[in-house]
Design a protein around this motif. Structure first.
Motif, mmCIF file in Angstrom:
data_model
loop_
_atom_site.group_PDB
_atom_site.id
_atom_site.type_symbol
_atom_site.label_atom_id
_atom_site.label_comp_id
_atom_site.label_asym_id
_atom_site.label_seq_id
_atom_site.Cartn_x
_atom_site.Cartn_y
_atom_site.Cartn_z
ATOM 1 N N CYS A 51 0.850 -1.205 0.000
ATOM 2 C CA CYS A 51 0.000 0.000 0.000
ATOM 3 C C CYS A 51 0.881 1.249 0.000
ATOM 4 O O CYS A 51 1.933 1.278 0.635
ATOM 5 C CB CYS A 51 -0.912 -0.021 1.233
ATOM 6 S SG CYS A 51 -1.817 1.505 1.510
ATOM 7 N N GLU A 52 0.434 2.282 -0.707
ATOM 8 C CA GLU A 52 1.252 3.496 -0.827
ATOM 9 C C GLU A 52 1.044 4.467 0.335
ATOM 10 O O GLU A 52 1.788 5.420 0.463
ATOM 11 C CB GLU A 52 0.948 4.187 -2.157
ATOM 12 C CG GLU A 52 1.484 3.376 -3.331
ATOM 13 C CD GLU A 52 0.901 3.796 -4.670
ATOM 14 O OE1 GLU A 52 0.156 4.799 -4.710
ATOM 15 O OE2 GLU A 52 1.175 3.110 -5.670
ATOM 16 N N SER A 53 0.023 4.237 1.139
ATOM 17 C CA SER A 53 -0.180 5.149 2.268
ATOM 18 C C SER A 53 0.930 4.907 3.287
ATOM 19 O O SER A 53 1.517 3.826 3.319
ATOM 20 C CB SER A 53 -1.544 4.919 2.916
ATOM 21 O OG SER A 53 -1.529 3.721 3.646
ATOM 22 N N CYS A 61 -4.814 0.985 2.901
ATOM 23 C CA CYS A 61 -5.858 2.018 2.797
ATOM 24 C C CYS A 61 -7.041 1.574 1.927
ATOM 25 O O CYS A 61 -8.164 2.011 2.113
ATOM 26 C CB CYS A 61 -5.264 3.314 2.271
ATOM 27 S SG CYS A 61 -4.891 3.293 0.502
ATOM 28 N N GLY A 62 -6.781 0.707 0.956
ATOM 29 C CA GLY A 62 -7.870 0.239 0.096
ATOM 30 C C GLY A 62 -8.197 1.192 -1.039
ATOM 31 O O GLY A 62 -9.076 0.920 -1.859
ATOM 32 N N GLU A 63 -7.492 2.325 -1.118
ATOM 33 C CA GLU A 63 -7.856 3.341 -2.108
ATOM 34 C C GLU A 63 -6.728 3.730 -3.053
ATOM 35 O O GLU A 63 -6.968 4.193 -4.159
ATOM 36 C CB GLU A 63 -8.333 4.609 -1.386
ATOM 37 C CG GLU A 63 -9.689 4.414 -0.740
ATOM 38 C CD GLU A 63 -10.034 5.512 0.259
ATOM 39 O OE1 GLU A 63 -9.247 6.467 0.394
ATOM 40 O OE2 GLU A 63 -11.085 5.382 0.901
ATOM 41 N N CYS A 64 -5.485 3.595 -2.632
ATOM 42 C CA CYS A 64 -4.363 4.053 -3.460
ATOM 43 C C CYS A 64 -4.227 3.162 -4.704
ATOM 44 O O CYS A 64 -4.918 2.151 -4.837
ATOM 45 C CB CYS A 64 -3.070 4.051 -2.640
ATOM 46 S SG CYS A 64 -2.504 2.393 -2.238
ATOM 47 N N CYS A 67 -3.425 -0.459 -3.894
ATOM 48 C CA CYS A 67 -4.559 -1.193 -3.324
ATOM 49 C C CYS A 67 -5.575 -1.554 -4.402
ATOM 50 O O CYS A 67 -6.160 -2.641 -4.370
ATOM 51 C CB CYS A 67 -5.217 -0.381 -2.209
ATOM 52 S SG CYS A 67 -4.278 -0.428 -0.666
HETATM 53 ZN ZN LIG Z 1 -3.374 1.649 -0.233
#
Ligand SMILES: [Zn+2]
Length: 331
Positions: A51-53, A61-64, A67
């Motif tokens: 994950c990039e967060s 994060c589920g959004e980057c 993810c």
């Molecule tokens: Zn992420």
């Protein structure tokens, strides 16, 4: 987004802390029964590492971008190594793919992760090939071996991994988690006991109705049936479920016998039935059934191609002889 199971928190904190201090081992052996979720933990950890967060202690994060790629199943820095379809073995070609994969540098500039599951499925050649990566790991490698039977892995592999265990769970974390997922009316403690502390199997058992199957097996144990017919019937069911259910029943019976636990009320319904079944048998006889069920379970689910019918008949005949011998007749 992947959920970190609440009974995984300790293992998670330990590894994230190591990661945050740049001390994460390059190879982790995540072992435990399937229903305690070592596979889900491997996914959570892989997602978190890619994950990039910012790395903290939270899940991915589920959004980057990473993810999103992970959710779509095509992140270039995650390789899943498993058996080919219809085979339980991980063959050498799959292990060679893993070597090739680690020779390329990371697409996203971070870690490259591989999940090998079930690790005990590796045949000798595959394990030897993997050993080469474990002996000289690339700097950006994170190898996660997921195993239900770590004893079946070569010592050379085990000794090069940090072992993180996921033992059976019976405590409040599992009961709370189950109570939020299941309809009311289930005795969660009883269900956890039936799955030998595997909360994910409780959910699966209710979804695919194997609970009924478990009651059926209990009824079958009480009857005097033709062993061949009964073995045929059990073989038509999920063989893994049948043996794991037998192992659980005899393990429970041995505890009832040794602790002299009394049973009252509906919640103890299964315990009461098992107590009835164990009448007239002594502890060593119950333990011998437990041993045989465990042995045949391993043989039925192992890589040897043994006759399932034979393994079931073997157990049924042993059980029936024992109960006839001690009571004069089967209940
Ligand atoms: Zn992420």
């Amino acid at each position: 987004m992947l959920e970190l199971l609440p009974w995984h928190q300790k293992q998670w904190d330990q590894l994230l802390k190591a990661r945050n201090h740049s001390r994460l081992h390059h190879a982790l052996l995540l072992d435990g029964p399937e229903g305690t979720g070592p596979g889900q933990f491997a996914d959570c950890l892989a997602y978190r590492m890619l994950c990039e967060s910012q790395i903290g202690v939270d899940v991915a994060c589920g959004e980057c971008r990473s993810c999103v790629l992970l959710s779509a199943g095509n992140h270039p820095d995650l390789l899943r190594v498993g058996p080919e379809e219809e085979s339980r073995q991980i063959k050498v070609d799959a292990a060679r793919d893993l070597i090739d994969y680690f020779q390329l540098s990371s697409h996203c500039g971070g870690l490259k992760v591989a999940i090998v599951s079930p690790a005990e499925g590796m045949n000798w050649n595959a394990a030897n090939t993997l050993l080469k990566v474990l002996e000289e790991p690339p700097g950006d490698a994170l190898i996660l071996l997921v195993s239900q039977q770590p004893a079946r892995l070569p010592t050379t592999i085990r000794s090069r991994c940090q072992r993180i265990s996921f033992p059976p769970v019976y405590d409040l974390t599992a009961l709370d988690w189950l109570s939020k997922r299941l309809k009311e009316g289930h005795e969660l403690g009883d269900l956890l006991m039936m799955t030998r502390g595997e909360p994910l199997r409780v959910v699966a058992m209710l979804e695919n109705d194997t609970l009924t199957l478990r009651y059926e097996i209990l009824r079958d144990l009480k009857k005097k049936s033709d062993p061949i017919r009964l073995a045929e019937k059990w073989q038509s069911l999920d063989i893994q479920e049948v043996f794991s259910c037998l192992v659980m029943y005899f393990s429970r019976m041995s505890r009832l016998k040794s602790c002299r636990v009394s049973s009252t009320g509906d919640e103890k319904g299964i315990a009461a039935e098992l107590q009835e079944l164990a009448k007239g048998l002594d502890l060593s006889q119950i333990l011998s059934c437990y041993d045989l069920a465990s042995r045949n379970y391993s043989l039925a689910t192992g890589t040897f191609n043994l006759s399932k019918q034979g393994l079931l008949e073997d157990f049924i005949i042993y059980w029936q002889n024992l109960t006839v011998g001690t009571r004069g007749q089967v209940m």
